[in-house]
Scaffold this motif. Structure first.
Motif, PDB file in Angstrom:
ATOM      1  N   GLY A  59       3.459 -11.880  26.075  1.00 45.25           N
ATOM      2  CA  GLY A  59       2.270 -11.165  26.509  1.00 45.25           C
ATOM      3  C   GLY A  59       1.875 -11.551  27.922  1.00 45.25           C
ATOM      4  O   GLY A  59       2.315 -12.572  28.466  1.00 45.25           O
ATOM      5  N   VAL A  60       1.043 -10.694  28.519  1.00 39.02           N
ATOM      6  CA  VAL A  60       0.483 -10.928  29.851  1.00 39.02           C
ATOM      7  C   VAL A  60      -0.950 -11.413  29.680  1.00 39.02           C
ATOM      8  O   VAL A  60      -1.746 -10.800  28.948  1.00 39.02           O
ATOM      9  CB  VAL A  60       0.510  -9.639  30.692  1.00 39.02           C
ATOM     10  N   PHE A  61      -1.292 -12.508  30.378  1.00 35.26           N
ATOM     11  CA  PHE A  61      -2.591 -13.151  30.222  1.00 35.26           C
ATOM     12  C   PHE A  61      -3.270 -13.318  31.579  1.00 35.26           C
ATOM     13  O   PHE A  61      -2.598 -13.365  32.618  1.00 35.26           O
ATOM     14  CB  PHE A  61      -2.425 -14.514  29.552  1.00 35.26           C
ATOM     15  N   PRO A  62      -4.607 -13.432  31.587  1.00 35.23           N
ATOM     16  CA  PRO A  62      -5.318 -13.525  32.866  1.00 35.23           C
ATOM     17  C   PRO A  62      -4.811 -14.642  33.776  1.00 35.23           C
ATOM     18  O   PRO A  62      -4.634 -14.449  34.975  1.00 35.23           O
ATOM     19  CB  PRO A  62      -6.770 -13.773  32.445  1.00 35.23           C
ATOM     20  N   ARG A  63      -4.617 -15.826  33.200  1.00 39.07           N
ATOM     21  CA  ARG A  63      -4.060 -16.959  33.954  1.00 39.07           C
ATOM     22  C   ARG A  63      -3.316 -17.871  32.986  1.00 39.07           C
ATOM     23  O   ARG A  63      -3.564 -17.847  31.783  1.00 39.07           O
ATOM     24  CB  ARG A  63      -5.170 -17.748  34.661  1.00 39.07           C
ATOM     25  N   LEU A  64      -2.451 -18.699  33.544  1.00 41.24           N
ATOM     26  CA  LEU A  64      -1.758 -19.706  32.753  1.00 41.24           C
ATOM     27  C   LEU A  64      -2.393 -21.069  33.011  1.00 41.24           C
ATOM     28  O   LEU A  64      -3.116 -21.269  33.985  1.00 41.24           O
ATOM     29  CB  LEU A  64      -0.278 -19.749  33.130  1.00 41.24           C
TER      30      LEU A  64
END
Length: 384
Positions: A59-64
């Motif tokens: 998945g794509v997330f706001p920040r890591l």
């Protein structure tokens, strides 16, 4: 290289890393957490995995995040040797929670049949698109179909702007309005906490629809919410500052066992209704919460204690940590204190994870799956 590793998603470096890993760990799969700032590089990751025959999901997330705090971009690549592939499903938002849950169960049940009995009960770890309006209801319906055959955990992917975007993927495609289902070992059963104190004064969500609250105590939701904020905390809430205020004054849904699910208001509709991350049942008891001004240690200490109770010594083991974006907005730079304390208290090696737009976990180890906001969620990550 069988522990999670961070990749900048550079074309030459990425393919070299994947070839090196695959040569020593043939047949394993990858879970990828991709930073929103590098979402345009996702096709490169998918193409490399396709060429090398690596099963990919993520998945794509706001920040890591890692043990030092938030990362500027790239992707976490997490190897695992689960015997069943992930299932990536599109969910039509107008067909109802029961239909979505049946879609998921139809994919998960065959995966369960392949799960080795010697490994014990698996964890069903789910990545949802945060823009789905009825995730809590889907979890309710899913439990009716799967019951306690699995532990439940998961998070919401997507953009911190809460604008629609394709945020779930495997090696073949990228989709929005969907869910990724992944069977993982029992060690991935997550621990969760929020650490927000609950006051005694309650109100009632007298008219709701999914994520929207239309009335609180029979009054327009915005008017009631604004009054509660002013009376309890002395703050002046307006339409202009609503988004920035919501993370500081979340609503709590009081459960029958007196535990509290947090719902962060993120938008004010033209009709005066309040849009939250996560559904609010009609006639639910509500409380007005004030997030603590400083993070403290109680939330992290609770999570680490839960993990140790279940798994014994967790030091020097990879830890997958998810930190709610709303919580990060509230605490600002002080959020790094909680991440630092999580690293120090757990002695994880490494600590990897992402900012999320909602979290999924049971409040007890064998419990019912619930949708949370403003929480920290952690799982051990064991690749085999």
């Amino acid at each position: 290289m069988n522990a999670p590793w961070h990749s900048p998603l550079d074309s030459g470096q990425l393919e070299m890393q994947l070839r090196q890993w695959q040569s020593s760990h043939p047949g394993q799969q990858l879970l990828a957490l991709v930073a929103e700032s590098d979402q345009q590089q996702l096709p490169l990751l998918q193409t490399c995995c396709l060429h090398l025959g690596i099963a990919l999901a993520g998945g794509v997330f706001p920040r890591l995040l890692d043990s030092q705090g938030f990362l500027p971009g790239g992707a976490w690549l997490l190897p695992h040797a689960s015997p069943a592939n992930a299932a990536l499903l599109g969910i039509h938002p107008d067909r109802g929670a029961a239909t979505a849950a049946r879609q998921m169960a139809d994919q998960v049940l065959p995966m369960l049949q392949q799960w080795p009995a010697a490994q014990g009960k698996p964890t069903l770890f789910m990545l949802f698109d945060a823009m789905l309006p009825d995730i809590a209801s889907i979890l309710d319906e899913l439990y009716l179909l799967l019951a306690d055959q699995v532990y439940y955990g998961g998070v919401n992917a997507g953009s911190e702007s809460f604008q629609p975007m394709p945020c779930l993927f495997d090696q073949h495609r990228t989709i929005g309005h969907g869910v990724l289902c992944l069977l993982l070992p029992s060690s991935a059963n997550p621990a969760i906490a929020h650490g927000y104190a609950a006051p005694q004064q309650t109100t009632c969500a007298t008219a709701t629809a999914g994520n929207r609250i239309f009335q609180i105590d029979w009054r327009p939701a915005f008017d009631s919410y604004r009054q509660m904020v002013k009376e309890q905390f002395g703050a002046e809430l307006t339409r202009e500052n609503f988004y920035s205020f919501g993370v500081h004054f979340p609503l709590g849904v009081v459960l029958a066992n007196q535990q509290v699910l947090i719902r962060v208001p993120v938008a004010l509709e033209d009709d005066g209704s309040v849009f939250c991350v996560g559904e609010v049942p009609e006639n639910a008891l509500l409380i007005m919460l004030q997030a603590p001004s400083e993070p403290g240690t109680e939330c992290v200490d609770s999570i680490v204690a839960d993990l140790r109770q279940r798994h014994g010594d967790i030091s020097q083991q990879p830890l997958l940590g998810f930190y709610c974006a709303g919580r990060s907005m509230h605490f600002g730079p002080a959020a790094l204190q909680e991440i630092s304390h999580l690293q120090a208290s757990s002695a994880a090696a490494p600590l990897v994870g992402a900012l999320t737009l909602g979290e999924i976990a049971s409040l007890q180890e064998w419990g019912y799956p619930l949708f949370h906001n403003a929480s920290i969620l952690c799982s051990l990550w064991r690749s085999a």
